[in-house]
Design a protein around this motif. Structure first.
Motif, PDB file in Angstrom:
ATOM      1  N   VAL A 162       1.127  -1.131  -0.095  1.00 19.48           N
ATOM      2  CA  VAL A 162       0.056   0.309  -0.541  1.00 19.48           C
ATOM      3  C   VAL A 162       0.334   1.817  -0.538  1.00 19.48           C
ATOM      4  CG1 VAL A 162      -1.885   1.096   1.575  1.00 19.48           C
ATOM      5  CG2 VAL A 162      -1.499  -1.468   1.628  1.00 19.48           C
ATOM      6  N   ASN A 163       1.586   1.206   0.647  1.00 20.55           N
ATOM      7  CA  ASN A 163       2.717   2.328   0.717  1.00 20.55           C
ATOM      8  C   ASN A 163       3.929   2.286   0.565  1.00 20.55           C
ATOM      9  OD1 ASN A 163       3.896   4.833   2.105  1.00 20.55           O
ATOM     10  ND2 ASN A 163       4.538   3.260   4.439  1.00 20.55           N
ATOM     11  N   THR A 164       4.001   2.743  -1.047  1.00 24.85           N
ATOM     12  CA  THR A 164       5.220   3.262  -2.407  1.00 24.85           C
ATOM     13  C   THR A 164       4.904   4.753  -2.560  1.00 24.85           C
ATOM     14  OG1 THR A 164       5.585   1.618  -3.906  1.00 24.85           O
ATOM     15  CG2 THR A 164       3.453   1.422  -3.620  1.00 24.85           C
ATOM     16  N   GLU A 165       6.643   4.942  -3.213  1.00 26.86           N
ATOM     17  CA  GLU A 165       6.904   6.151  -3.753  1.00 26.86           C
ATOM     18  C   GLU A 165       5.540   6.210  -4.480  1.00 26.86           C
ATOM     19  OE1 GLU A 165       7.977   8.420  -1.110  1.00 26.86           O
ATOM     20  OE2 GLU A 165       9.104   9.229  -3.549  1.00 26.86           O
ATOM     21  N   GLY A 166       5.213   7.121  -5.076  1.00 29.94           N
ATOM     22  CA  GLY A 166       4.729   7.227  -6.567  1.00 29.94           C
ATOM     23  C   GLY A 166       3.728   6.140  -6.902  1.00 29.94           C
ATOM     24  N   TRP A 167       2.928   5.229  -6.026  1.00 34.12           N
ATOM     25  CA  TRP A 167       1.936   4.929  -6.490  1.00 34.12           C
ATOM     26  C   TRP A 167       0.979   4.487  -5.408  1.00 34.12           C
ATOM     27  CZ3 TRP A 167      -0.566   0.842  -5.543  1.00 34.12           C
ATOM     28  CH2 TRP A 167      -1.265  -0.675  -7.007  1.00 34.12           C
ATOM     29  N   GLN A 168      -0.680   5.447  -6.118  1.00 33.37           N
ATOM     30  CA  GLN A 168      -1.295   5.395  -5.022  1.00 33.37           C
ATOM     31  C   GLN A 168      -2.766   4.199  -5.406  1.00 33.37           C
ATOM     32  OE1 GLN A 168      -2.343   8.756  -3.041  1.00 33.37           O
ATOM     33  NE2 GLN A 168      -4.390   7.767  -2.657  1.00 33.37           N
ATOM     34  N   ALA A 169      -2.742   3.155  -4.842  1.00 30.42           N
ATOM     35  CA  ALA A 169      -4.271   2.536  -5.493  1.00 30.42           C
ATOM     36  C   ALA A 169      -5.440   3.131  -5.479  1.00 30.42           C
ATOM     37  CB  ALA A 169      -4.475   1.299  -4.359  1.00 30.42           C
ATOM     38  N   ASN A 170      -6.029   2.886  -7.204  1.00 29.85           N
ATOM     39  CA  ASN A 170      -7.308   2.799  -6.928  1.00 29.85           C
ATOM     40  C   ASN A 170      -8.734   2.094  -6.591  1.00 29.85           C
ATOM     41  OD1 ASN A 170      -6.807   2.115  -9.742  1.00 29.85           O
ATOM     42  ND2 ASN A 170      -6.693   3.905 -10.199  1.00 29.85           N
ATOM     43  N   MET A 171      -8.003   0.644  -6.505  1.00 30.68           N
ATOM     44  CA  MET A 171      -8.642  -0.235  -6.552  1.00 30.68           C
ATOM     45  C   MET A 171      -8.261  -1.236  -5.549  1.00 30.68           C
ATOM     46  SD  MET A 171     -11.118  -0.183  -9.238  1.00 30.68           S
ATOM     47  CE  MET A 171     -12.341  -1.256  -8.770  1.00 30.68           C
ATOM     48  N   ILE A 172      -8.649  -2.118  -4.614  1.00 33.40           N
ATOM     49  CA  ILE A 172      -8.862  -2.957  -4.012  1.00 33.40           C
ATOM     50  C   ILE A 172      -8.761  -4.151  -4.042  1.00 33.40           C
ATOM     51  CG2 ILE A 172      -9.029  -3.404  -1.157  1.00 33.40           C
ATOM     52  CD1 ILE A 172      -8.779  -0.373  -1.207  1.00 33.40           C
ATOM     53  N   LEU A 173      -8.902  -5.394  -3.950  1.00 27.07           N
ATOM     54  CA  LEU A 173      -8.883  -6.543  -4.283  1.00 27.07           C
ATOM     55  C   LEU A 173      -8.626  -7.476  -3.475  1.00 27.07           C
ATOM     56  CD1 LEU A 173     -10.510  -8.231  -6.823  1.00 27.07           C
ATOM     57  CD2 LEU A 173      -8.555  -9.652  -6.106  1.00 27.07           C
ATOM     58  N   ASP A 174      -9.558  -7.415  -2.154  1.00 26.61           N
ATOM     59  CA  ASP A 174      -9.205  -8.142  -0.629  1.00 26.61           C
ATOM     60  C   ASP A 174      -9.867  -9.466  -0.259  1.00 26.61           C
ATOM     61  OD1 ASP A 174      -8.567  -7.747   1.502  1.00 26.61           O
ATOM     62  OD2 ASP A 174      -8.856  -6.611   2.495  1.00 26.61           O
ATOM     63  N   ASP A 175      -8.897 -10.558   0.205  1.00 24.16           N
ATOM     64  CA  ASP A 175     -10.145 -11.587   0.211  1.00 24.16           C
ATOM     65  C   ASP A 175      -9.977 -12.214   2.171  1.00 24.16           C
ATOM     66  OD1 ASP A 175     -10.058 -14.581   1.139  1.00 24.16           O
ATOM     67  OD2 ASP A 175      -9.896 -15.266  -0.632  1.00 24.16           O
ATOM     68  N   GLY A 176     -10.878 -11.218   2.853  1.00 25.47           N
ATOM     69  CA  GLY A 176     -10.785 -11.252   4.318  1.00 25.47           C
ATOM     70  C   GLY A 176     -10.847 -10.032   5.217  1.00 25.47           C
ATOM     71  N   GLY A 177     -10.631  -9.588   4.359  1.00 25.90           N
ATOM     72  CA  GLY A 177     -10.559  -7.612   4.882  1.00 25.90           C
ATOM     73  C   GLY A 177      -9.460  -7.187   5.527  1.00 25.90           C
ATOM     74  N   ASP A 178      -8.389  -8.205   5.427  1.00 29.28           N
ATOM     75  CA  ASP A 178      -6.959  -7.154   6.085  1.00 29.28           C
ATOM     76  C   ASP A 178      -6.674  -6.737   5.738  1.00 29.28           C
ATOM     77  OD1 ASP A 178      -7.037  -9.474   8.007  1.00 29.28           O
ATOM     78  OD2 ASP A 178      -6.566 -10.823   6.965  1.00 29.28           O
ATOM     79  N   LEU A 179      -6.801  -6.392   4.389  1.00 34.17           N
ATOM     80  CA  LEU A 179      -5.929  -5.251   3.408  1.00 34.17           C
ATOM     81  C   LEU A 179      -6.773  -3.688   3.906  1.00 34.17           C
ATOM     82  CD1 LEU A 179      -4.270  -3.981   1.050  1.00 34.17           C
ATOM     83  CD2 LEU A 179      -5.854  -5.478  -0.112  1.00 34.17           C
ATOM     84  N   THR A 180      -8.152  -4.341   3.239  1.00 36.64           N
ATOM     85  CA  THR A 180      -8.979  -3.038   3.711  1.00 36.64           C
ATOM     86  C   THR A 180      -8.856  -2.050   5.359  1.00 36.64           C
ATOM     87  OG1 THR A 180     -10.302  -4.072   2.321  1.00 36.64           O
ATOM     88  CG2 THR A 180     -11.732  -2.306   3.212  1.00 36.64           C
ATOM     89  N   HIS A 181      -8.768  -3.646   5.761  1.00 33.42           N
ATOM     90  CA  HIS A 181      -8.662  -2.801   6.732  1.00 33.42           C
ATOM     91  C   HIS A 181      -6.825  -2.144   8.100  1.00 33.42           C
ATOM     92  CE1 HIS A 181      -9.269  -3.468  11.502  1.00 33.42           C
ATOM     93  NE2 HIS A 181      -8.192  -3.546  11.849  1.00 33.42           N
ATOM     94  N   TRP A 182      -6.439  -2.515   6.856  1.00 31.14           N
ATOM     95  CA  TRP A 182      -5.472  -1.154   7.545  1.00 31.14           C
ATOM     96  C   TRP A 182      -5.385  -0.323   6.828  1.00 31.14           C
ATOM     97  CZ3 TRP A 182      -1.052  -2.815  10.987  1.00 31.14           C
ATOM     98  CH2 TRP A 182      -0.035  -2.364  10.052  1.00 31.14           C
ATOM     99  N   VAL A 183      -5.835  -0.348   5.432  1.00 31.53           N
ATOM    100  CA  VAL A 183      -5.628   0.744   5.305  1.00 31.53           C
ATOM    101  C   VAL A 183      -7.047   2.016   5.664  1.00 31.53           C
ATOM    102  CG1 VAL A 183      -7.054   1.997   2.121  1.00 31.53           C
ATOM    103  CG2 VAL A 183      -5.271  -0.237   2.218  1.00 31.53           C
ATOM    104  N   TYR A 184      -7.266   1.385   5.698  1.00 29.49           N
ATOM    105  CA  TYR A 184      -9.014   1.867   7.282  1.00 29.49           C
ATOM    106  C   TYR A 184      -8.213   2.217   7.711  1.00 29.49           C
ATOM    107  CZ  TYR A 184     -13.446   2.061   5.321  1.00 29.49           C
ATOM    108  OH  TYR A 184     -14.660   2.744   4.559  1.00 29.49           O
ATOM    109  N   LYS A 185      -7.357   1.715   8.520  1.00 25.89           N
ATOM    110  CA  LYS A 185      -6.583   2.385   9.730  1.00 25.89           C
ATOM    111  C   LYS A 185      -5.586   2.734   9.722  1.00 25.89           C
ATOM    112  CE  LYS A 185      -6.507   1.096  13.968  1.00 25.89           C
ATOM    113  NZ  LYS A 185      -7.623   1.121  14.812  1.00 25.89           N
TER     114      LYS A 185
END
Ligand SMILES: NC(=O)c1ccc[n+]([C@@H]2O[C@H](COP(=O)([O-])OP(=O)(O)OC[C@H]3O[C@@H](n4cnc5c(N)ncnc54)[C@H](O)[C@@H]3O)[C@@H](O)[C@H]2O)c1
Length: 484
Positions: A162-185
């Motif tokens: 998620v956290n990388t120079e010069g690149w920002q996600a515009n779509m999330i594909l998740d399985d279990g909700g951990d990634l979504t949770h991390w981005v929210y947090k």
């Protein structure tokens, strides 16, 4: 969700396509290199080091695994071909968190072929196929995953995605909700750019509905777990095949002539019953619901109470989603050599805890197989300690995963290309028409030829010739064939 403490990663995901040990049939890493991938500097053949995998040198083996998976995932390959030139995901920057297996690699490479840039991490610390992760890193996908991550590694990998120079996600594909949770947090501002979340698991979908209910969901989300095609394949067709596979691999049992009771005649139970009956087992069913019980009767199964038959059964299989369906008292009454296993929910259906008493001896005879020995010498064969048999003891066919992966790809395309206002900050099911499209992409595998409605027929039925062909409330019922 954002107010909860960070949860441990979901090591025990909850749907079929999530949980089977996908590495069971895979090339195994024979290197005894214990160095953490985080400590190593690796580059792919193009000089990129924007990834973290166990060993980039395994890429060639991974490529072969991916090619095997592709053979039964031709829907994704045809999606690539159909979209050629069009690139419906051009400009999409997808951050994904799923199992990293040969089958997911086919999905990721499809997304790339459709124009997306992908950064990927594993949703489970055990399930990554290291050689497949290497193959993805080799073609330039930023993968952060390896088999046997620690919990700290797990979150570190998500963070690196998620956290990388010069690149920002515009779509999330998740399985279990951990990634979504991390981005929210950690990175809530990312949601300013995100056009949608696609979530596959029961748990992840549940978390999204909770967020939505609390008014905290800030982008549209697509629940692919409840798509009709996916549900049918996970519950009915996959279980119909994997019940036999799981039982064979663990016990080498012969099915012909065996007395079997299947508890629950829902989707999973129907699949199990039809497979067992087809191989000559004598199958009876227990049910609490008169409609399902009547269906069982119509399909030629005797409906009984477990207590009435338990003494004579060679196998007892639970598929109810319920708890303590098989009790200690019933286990006491089983005959010598009875096989007991669960195809339904988690590990709740068989009261395994009640078997941990001093007078009973547990003997591990194989991986996932225990003999429970009573004082008189009687043995009951318990599989996977009452956890899901197929997910613990067999693999999931690539074709089943193809249905899920195609649904995920179409959900991403739909959310990414939807005109402003089509989706609000809520959780949606994939439109029926897309569900039908997922199925239609799989028909060429079987040289199946669909009949087209004539104008007159379409008018008579009140349908559009191109679908959708059924209302949303239509239930696609399974009919067990009587010749089985
Ligand atoms: N093993 C797998 O790969 C797999 C795949 C999909 C779903 N599942 C799980 O399997 C379970 C069943 O799924 P489903 O789609 O068949 O659900 P379902 O609701 O269609 O079927 C469950 C059936 O069990 C019956 N039942 C409930 N309590 C009972 C009891 N005490 N005795 C007898 N029957 C009882 C219900 O009436 C129902 O008909 C769920 O927990 C689901 O999550 C497992």
């Amino acid at each position: 969700m954002s107010e909860e403490p960070l949860k441990a990663p979901s090591h025990k995901p909850d749907t079929v396509s999530l949980c089977a040990d996908p590495t069971a049939a895979s090339y195994t890493d024979s290197s005894d290199d214990e160095t953490s991938p985080r400590e190593k500097t690796q580059v792919n053949s193009k000089g990129s080091s924007d990834f973290c995998v166990k060993n980039i040198k395994q890429a060639e083996f991974g490529r072969r695994e991916i090619e095997i998976a592709e053979q039964d995932m031709s829907a994704l390959i045809s999606l690539r071909k159909r979209a050629q030139g069009e690139k419906p995901l051009a400009g999409a920057k997808v951050v994904g968190c799923t199992h990293i297996t040969a089958q997911t690699a086919v999905l990721i490479e499809t997304l790339v072929a459709l124009g997306a840039q992908c950064r990927w991490t594993a949703c489970n610390i055990y399930s990554t196929q290291n050689e497949v992760a290497a193959a993805l890193a080799e073609i330039g996908v930023a993968v952060f995953a390896w088999k046997g991550e620690s919990e700290d590694d797990f979150w570190w990998c998500i963070d690196r995605c998620v956290n990388t120079e010069g690149w920002q996600a515009n779509m999330i594909l998740d399985d279990g909700g951990d990634l979504t949770h991390w981005v929210y947090k950690k990175y809530p501002s990312v949601f300013k750019k995100v056009q949608g979340i696609v979530e596959e698991s029961v748990t992840g979908v549940h978390r999204l509905y909770q967020l939505s209910k609390a008014g905290k969901l800030c982008v549209p989300a697509m629940n692919v777990n409840d798509s009709v095609t996916k549900q049918k394949f996970d519950n009915l067709y996959c279980c119909r095949e994997s019940i036999l596979d799981g039982l064979k691999r663990t016990t080498d049992v012969m099915f012909g002539g065996k007395q079997v009771v299947v508890c629950g005649y829902g989707e999973v139970g129907k699949g199990c019953c039809s497979a067992l009956k087809a191989l000559g087992a004598i199958v009876c069913v227990t049910e609490i619901d008169p409609i399902c019980a009547l269906q069982a009767c119509m399909d030629g199964f005797k409906v009984v109470k477990l207590n009435e038959v338990v003494r004579h059964m060679d196998m007892v299989i639970t598929c109810t989603g319920n708890k303590n369906v098989v009790t200690r008292e019933q286990l006491d009454r089983m005959k010598n050599g009875c096989i007991v296993c669960n195809m339904g929910h988690s590990n709740t259906e068989i009261d395994v805890a009640s078997l941990r008493t001093p007078e009973l001896t547990w003997e591990r005879v194989r991986s996932q197989v225990d003999h429970i020995i009573w004082p008189d010498g009687k043995r009951v064969i318990l599989l996977a300690e009452g956890r899901l048999l197929n997910l613990s003891c067999s693999t999931v066919p690539s074709f089943v995963l193809s249905i899920t992966a195609t649904t995920q790809a179409l959900a991403l395309i739909e959310l990414y290309n939807a005109p402003e206002g089509r989706y609000r900050q809520d959780v949606y099911l994939l439109p029926k028409k897309m569900d039908e499209y997922v199925a239609s992409l799989h028909l060429p595998n079987f040289d199946a030829h669909l009949t087209e409605l004539s104008d007159e027929q379409a008018k008579y039925m009140g349908l559009n010739k191109n679908g959708p062909f059924k209302p949303n409330y239509y239930r696609y019922q399974h009919h067990s064939t009587q010749s089985e």
